[in-house]
Design a protein around this motif. Structure first.
Motif, PDB file in Angstrom:
ATOM      1  N   VAL A  81       0.635  -1.135   0.258  1.00  0.00           N
ATOM      2  CA  VAL A  81      -0.188  -0.121  -0.015  1.00  0.00           C
ATOM      3  C   VAL A  81       0.712   1.258   0.068  1.00  0.00           C
ATOM      4  O   VAL A  81       0.460   2.260  -0.772  1.00  0.00           O
ATOM      5  CB  VAL A  81      -1.165   0.020   1.170  1.00  0.00           C
ATOM      6  N   ARG A  82       1.883   1.437   0.908  1.00  0.00           N
ATOM      7  CA  ARG A  82       2.651   2.580   1.075  1.00  0.00           C
ATOM      8  C   ARG A  82       3.520   2.539  -0.187  1.00  0.00           C
ATOM      9  O   ARG A  82       3.577   3.779  -0.559  1.00  0.00           O
ATOM     10  CB  ARG A  82       3.830   2.296   1.969  1.00  0.00           C
ATOM     11  N   GLU A  83       3.952   1.377  -1.103  1.00  0.00           N
ATOM     12  CA  GLU A  83       4.938   1.594  -2.196  1.00  0.00           C
ATOM     13  C   GLU A  83       4.066   2.094  -3.219  1.00  0.00           C
ATOM     14  O   GLU A  83       4.339   3.122  -4.044  1.00  0.00           O
ATOM     15  CB  GLU A  83       5.661   0.408  -2.464  1.00  0.00           C
ATOM     16  N   VAL A  84       2.794   1.833  -3.322  1.00  0.00           N
ATOM     17  CA  VAL A  84       1.892   2.138  -4.456  1.00  0.00           C
ATOM     18  C   VAL A  84       1.689   3.734  -4.165  1.00  0.00           C
ATOM     19  O   VAL A  84       1.943   4.405  -5.431  1.00  0.00           O
ATOM     20  CB  VAL A  84       0.455   1.412  -4.523  1.00  0.00           C
ATOM     21  N   ARG A  85       1.466   4.064  -3.002  1.00  0.00           N
ATOM     22  CA  ARG A  85       1.163   5.370  -2.887  1.00  0.00           C
ATOM     23  C   ARG A  85       2.591   6.315  -3.172  1.00  0.00           C
ATOM     24  O   ARG A  85       2.269   7.292  -3.679  1.00  0.00           O
ATOM     25  CB  ARG A  85       0.764   5.759  -1.374  1.00  0.00           C
ATOM     26  N   VAL A 135      -4.708   2.572  -2.459  1.00  0.00           N
ATOM     27  CA  VAL A 135      -5.260   1.261  -2.725  1.00  0.00           C
ATOM     28  C   VAL A 135      -5.336   0.437  -1.554  1.00  0.00           C
ATOM     29  O   VAL A 135      -4.828   0.806  -0.642  1.00  0.00           O
ATOM     30  CB  VAL A 135      -4.238   0.557  -3.698  1.00  0.00           C
ATOM     31  N   GLU A 136      -6.254  -0.532  -1.611  1.00  0.00           N
ATOM     32  CA  GLU A 136      -6.487  -1.723  -0.513  1.00  0.00           C
ATOM     33  C   GLU A 136      -6.183  -2.895  -1.336  1.00  0.00           C
ATOM     34  O   GLU A 136      -6.170  -3.235  -2.365  1.00  0.00           O
ATOM     35  CB  GLU A 136      -7.803  -1.707   0.119  1.00  0.00           C
ATOM     36  N   ILE A 137      -5.742  -3.704  -0.534  1.00  0.00           N
ATOM     37  CA  ILE A 137      -5.261  -5.206  -0.685  1.00  0.00           C
ATOM     38  C   ILE A 137      -6.507  -6.063  -0.998  1.00  0.00           C
ATOM     39  O   ILE A 137      -7.392  -6.197   0.000  1.00  0.00           O
ATOM     40  CB  ILE A 137      -4.225  -5.703   0.106  1.00  0.00           C
ATOM     41  N   THR A 138      -6.510  -6.584  -1.959  1.00  0.00           N
ATOM     42  CA  THR A 138      -7.568  -7.438  -2.258  1.00  0.00           C
ATOM     43  C   THR A 138      -7.144  -9.027  -2.492  1.00  0.00           C
ATOM     44  O   THR A 138      -8.175  -9.884  -2.232  1.00  0.00           O
ATOM     45  CB  THR A 138      -8.463  -7.039  -3.406  1.00  0.00           C
ATOM     46  N   GLY A 139      -5.994  -9.459  -2.532  1.00  0.00           N
ATOM     47  CA  GLY A 139      -5.643 -10.649  -2.776  1.00  0.00           C
ATOM     48  C   GLY A 139      -4.192 -11.059  -2.932  1.00  0.00           C
ATOM     49  O   GLY A 139      -3.449 -10.060  -2.623  1.00  0.00           O
ATOM     50  N   LEU A 140      -3.829 -12.117  -3.184  1.00  0.00           N
ATOM     51  CA  LEU A 140      -2.542 -12.451  -3.277  1.00  0.00           C
ATOM     52  C   LEU A 140      -2.101 -13.288  -4.571  1.00  0.00           C
ATOM     53  O   LEU A 140      -2.847 -14.316  -5.198  1.00  0.00           O
ATOM     54  CB  LEU A 140      -2.072 -13.587  -2.321  1.00  0.00           C
ATOM     55  N   CYS A 154       3.589 -10.623  -4.126  1.00  0.00           N
ATOM     56  CA  CYS A 154       2.916  -9.792  -4.859  1.00  0.00           C
ATOM     57  C   CYS A 154       1.344 -10.007  -4.603  1.00  0.00           C
ATOM     58  O   CYS A 154       1.114 -11.051  -4.790  1.00  0.00           O
ATOM     59  CB  CYS A 154       3.080 -10.459  -6.482  1.00  0.00           C
ATOM     60  N   PHE A 155       0.853  -8.690  -4.329  1.00  0.00           N
ATOM     61  CA  PHE A 155      -0.659  -8.669  -4.140  1.00  0.00           C
ATOM     62  C   PHE A 155      -1.540  -8.251  -4.981  1.00  0.00           C
ATOM     63  O   PHE A 155      -0.934  -7.660  -6.091  1.00  0.00           O
ATOM     64  CB  PHE A 155      -0.916  -7.861  -2.921  1.00  0.00           C
ATOM     65  N   THR A 156      -2.829  -8.230  -5.214  1.00  0.00           N
ATOM     66  CA  THR A 156      -3.722  -7.624  -5.949  1.00  0.00           C
ATOM     67  C   THR A 156      -4.119  -6.559  -5.050  1.00  0.00           C
ATOM     68  O   THR A 156      -4.259  -6.402  -3.917  1.00  0.00           O
ATOM     69  CB  THR A 156      -5.090  -8.521  -6.316  1.00  0.00           C
ATOM     70  N   ALA A 157      -4.633  -5.359  -5.731  1.00  0.00           N
ATOM     71  CA  ALA A 157      -5.299  -4.379  -5.197  1.00  0.00           C
ATOM     72  C   ALA A 157      -6.004  -3.382  -5.845  1.00  0.00           C
ATOM     73  O   ALA A 157      -5.931  -3.328  -7.193  1.00  0.00           O
ATOM     74  CB  ALA A 157      -3.916  -3.150  -4.720  1.00  0.00           C
ATOM     75  N   ARG A 158      -6.837  -2.812  -5.129  1.00  0.00           N
ATOM     76  CA  ARG A 158      -7.893  -1.773  -5.938  1.00  0.00           C
ATOM     77  C   ARG A 158      -7.640  -0.458  -5.439  1.00  0.00           C
ATOM     78  O   ARG A 158      -7.411  -0.088  -4.311  1.00  0.00           O
ATOM     79  CB  ARG A 158      -9.227  -2.120  -5.958  1.00  0.00           C
ATOM     80  N   VAL A 159      -7.738   0.563  -6.444  1.00  0.00           N
ATOM     81  CA  VAL A 159      -7.726   2.055  -5.999  1.00  0.00           C
ATOM     82  C   VAL A 159      -8.916   2.399  -5.315  1.00  0.00           C
ATOM     83  O   VAL A 159     -10.021   1.963  -5.613  1.00  0.00           O
ATOM     84  CB  VAL A 159      -7.808   2.821  -7.503  1.00  0.00           C
ATOM     85  N   THR A 160      -8.607   3.111  -4.219  1.00  0.00           N
ATOM     86  CA  THR A 160      -9.523   3.548  -3.289  1.00  0.00           C
ATOM     87  C   THR A 160      -9.507   5.298  -3.335  1.00  0.00           C
ATOM     88  O   THR A 160     -10.446   6.019  -2.613  1.00  0.00           O
ATOM     89  CB  THR A 160      -9.393   3.119  -1.776  1.00  0.00           C
ATOM     90  N   GLY A 161      -8.436   5.834  -3.902  1.00  0.00           N
ATOM     91  CA  GLY A 161      -8.350   7.259  -3.883  1.00  0.00           C
ATOM     92  C   GLY A 161      -6.963   7.817  -4.608  1.00  0.00           C
ATOM     93  O   GLY A 161      -6.277   6.891  -4.789  1.00  0.00           O
TER      94      GLY A 161
END
Length: 156
Positions: A62-66, A73-78, A103-110
């Motif tokens: 989450v931090r690295e994506v930001r 983002v929020e993590i949604t899976g692996l 490696c995770f999956t993630a979706r944008v929250t803002g």
């Protein structure tokens, strides 16, 4: 700092550090995947980076994506674990890593998409267009596993 990636190369330098890292496949509503063109090697990659002390691996992603993209983002899976000792990353400061990446999956929250000092380009890429981008094969492997919609995470 420059970065060179080696894979199964007998001439690769020997690792002097084991680094725990996290990355994320962030897809938009159209199924396009967020990729960044790295400043340190000129290749496209998933956003991600090294875990800090006191942090969880999902928190690292989450931090690295930001930091690298400006998106929350929020993590949604692996997608999987990537620990192949044949993958070595050498930096111009003398560090040679054997990387341990989750490696995770993630979706944008803002947030808003913005280029950081770690990238020269950010874009959401349709899966069919990924093959034409310069990318290390270990990044392609993560994307292949994601796009295969595996029932279980890759363990390697």
């Amino acid at each position: 700092m420059a970065r060179t990636e080696f894979y199964d190369d007998p001439d690769a330098p020997k690792p002097n550090r084991l680094v725990v890292a996290a990355s994320a496949v962030v897809a938009d509503s159209e199924g396009r995947i967020l990729l960044q063109r790295r400043t340190d090697n000129g290749l496209y990659a998933l956003p991600g980076g090294t875990m800090d002390l006191g942090e969880s691996l999902p928190g690292t992603a989450v931090r690295e994506v930001r930091e690298e993209t400006g998106l929350d983002v929020e993590i949604t899976g692996l997608v999987g674990t990537y620990t192949d000792p044949r993958h070595v990353i050498a930096y111009s400061d003398g560090e040679v890593r054997q990387q341990f990446n989750i490696c995770f999956t993630a979706r944008v929250t803002g947030g808003e998409l913005r280029i950081s000092d770690e990238s020269t380009d950010l874009r959401f890429v349709a899966p069919g267009d990924i093959g034409g981008l310069p990318m290390h094969h270990t990044q392609r492997l993560r994307l292949e596993h994601y796009l295969a919609r595996r029932a279980t995470p890759y363990l390697g």
